[in-house]
Write a protein that holds these residues in place. Structure first.
Motif, PDB file in Angstrom:
ATOM      1  N   LEU A 102      39.545  69.772  -1.327  1.00  0.00           N
ATOM      2  CA  LEU A 102      39.474  71.234  -1.355  1.00  0.00           C
ATOM      3  C   LEU A 102      39.310  71.755  -2.778  1.00  0.00           C
ATOM      4  N   LEU A 103      40.090  71.218  -3.705  1.00  0.00           N
ATOM      5  CA  LEU A 103      40.026  71.688  -5.091  1.00  0.00           C
ATOM      6  C   LEU A 103      38.687  71.343  -5.743  1.00  0.00           C
ATOM      7  N   VAL A 104      38.221  70.117  -5.563  1.00  0.00           N
ATOM      8  CA  VAL A 104      36.938  69.720  -6.154  1.00  0.00           C
ATOM      9  C   VAL A 104      35.798  70.510  -5.511  1.00  0.00           C
ATOM     10  N   SER A 105      35.890  70.750  -4.208  1.00  0.00           N
ATOM     11  CA  SER A 105      34.857  71.544  -3.523  1.00  0.00           C
ATOM     12  C   SER A 105      34.813  72.972  -4.058  1.00  0.00           C
ATOM     13  N   LEU A 106      35.976  73.539  -4.301  1.00  0.00           N
ATOM     14  CA  LEU A 106      36.016  74.889  -4.864  1.00  0.00           C
ATOM     15  C   LEU A 106      35.345  74.927  -6.232  1.00  0.00           C
ATOM     16  N   VAL A 107      35.649  73.955  -7.081  1.00  0.00           N
ATOM     17  CA  VAL A 107      35.014  73.891  -8.400  1.00  0.00           C
ATOM     18  C   VAL A 107      33.513  73.717  -8.238  1.00  0.00           C
ATOM     19  N   HIS A 108      33.125  72.779  -7.383  1.00  0.00           N
ATOM     20  CA  HIS A 108      31.704  72.500  -7.181  1.00  0.00           C
ATOM     21  C   HIS A 108      30.966  73.716  -6.620  1.00  0.00           C
ATOM     22  N   ASP A 109      31.536  74.322  -5.591  1.00  0.00           N
ATOM     23  CA  ASP A 109      30.844  75.410  -4.896  1.00  0.00           C
ATOM     24  C   ASP A 109      30.877  76.723  -5.661  1.00  0.00           C
ATOM     25  N   LEU A 110      32.005  77.051  -6.248  1.00  0.00           N
ATOM     26  CA  LEU A 110      32.154  78.378  -6.838  1.00  0.00           C
ATOM     27  C   LEU A 110      31.877  78.442  -8.336  1.00  0.00           C
ATOM     28  N   LEU A 111      32.088  77.343  -9.041  1.00  0.00           N
ATOM     29  CA  LEU A 111      31.956  77.399 -10.488  1.00  0.00           C
ATOM     30  C   LEU A 111      30.703  76.732 -11.047  1.00  0.00           C
ATOM     31  N   VAL A 112      30.285  75.601 -10.463  1.00  0.00           N
ATOM     32  CA  VAL A 112      29.203  74.867 -11.111  1.00  0.00           C
ATOM     33  C   VAL A 112      27.973  74.593 -10.255  1.00  0.00           C
ATOM     34  N   GLY A 113      28.133  74.432  -8.971  1.00  0.00           N
ATOM     35  CA  GLY A 113      27.023  73.995  -8.122  1.00  0.00           C
ATOM     36  C   GLY A 113      25.778  74.848  -8.188  1.00  0.00           C
ATOM     37  N   SER A 114      25.879  76.097  -7.812  1.00  0.00           N
ATOM     38  CA  SER A 114      24.690  76.956  -7.786  1.00  0.00           C
ATOM     39  C   SER A 114      24.160  77.224  -9.190  1.00  0.00           C
ATOM     40  N   LYS A 115      25.040  77.309 -10.167  1.00  0.00           N
ATOM     41  CA  LYS A 115      24.591  77.543 -11.548  1.00  0.00           C
ATOM     42  C   LYS A 115      23.857  76.320 -12.086  1.00  0.00           C
ATOM     43  N   ALA A 116      24.267  75.125 -11.662  1.00  0.00           N
ATOM     44  CA  ALA A 116      23.584  73.911 -12.095  1.00  0.00           C
ATOM     45  C   ALA A 116      22.182  73.837 -11.503  1.00  0.00           C
TER      46      ALA A 116
END
Length: 157
Positions: A102-116
């Protein structure tokens, strides 16, 4: 065991397969398939957002079916269950790993994924892109570990 238990286990397995299958599909099928596509970023963004939507639904169902499976097996949550039985200790490990997901998914989805995905080719090696790649790998590794623990638990380990 009653029919509701079997349905819950079945749904739990289907959700785990969807989650792990989606994480394998993106790097093994989608990315190589769109490697030279001029709309690569757009395709990746749309696909990622669609998977994210269904991924969070699946994670929610995994929580519900996981607790239902324990309930249907007649296990009562208690300190002694989690500390004195190998089954309980494995459940604790799975809960910790799930919180990690859950925590890694939140980081991936909300902080870095779309911006990457939106990053320009010049910034392909940026920290954000690297965090997005590694967070996906970590999610897959933790998810595969959880699936393995699920097999152990279901077999009485």
């Amino acid at each position: 065991m009653n029919t509701a238990y079997y349905i819950s286990v079945w749904l739990h397995i289907i959700c785990a397969a969807f989650w792990i299958g989606g994480m394998l599909f993106l790097p093994l099928v989608l990315l190589p398939g769109i490697k030279n596509n001029p709309e690569r970023r757009q395709v990746l963004m749309v696909t990622g957002l669609k998977f994210r939507f269904y991924g969070w639904i699946v994670l929610s169902l995994l929580v519900v079916t996981g607790f239902l499976n324990i309930h249907f097996r007649g296990i009562h949550f208690s300190r002694s269950f989690f500390t004195q039985s190998s089954y309980g200790r494995l459940v604790v490990v799975k809960i910790i790993l799930f919180i990690t997901i859950l925590l890694v998914s939140l980081v991936h989805d909300l902080l870095v994924g779309s911006k990457a995905v939106q990053a320009s080719p010049e910034t392909a090696g940026s920290n954000r892109v690297q965090v997005a790649r590694w967070s996906g790998r970590i999610l897959l590794l933790v998810s595969l570990t959880m699936a393995f623990l699920g097999v152990i638990i279901s077999r009485g380990g």
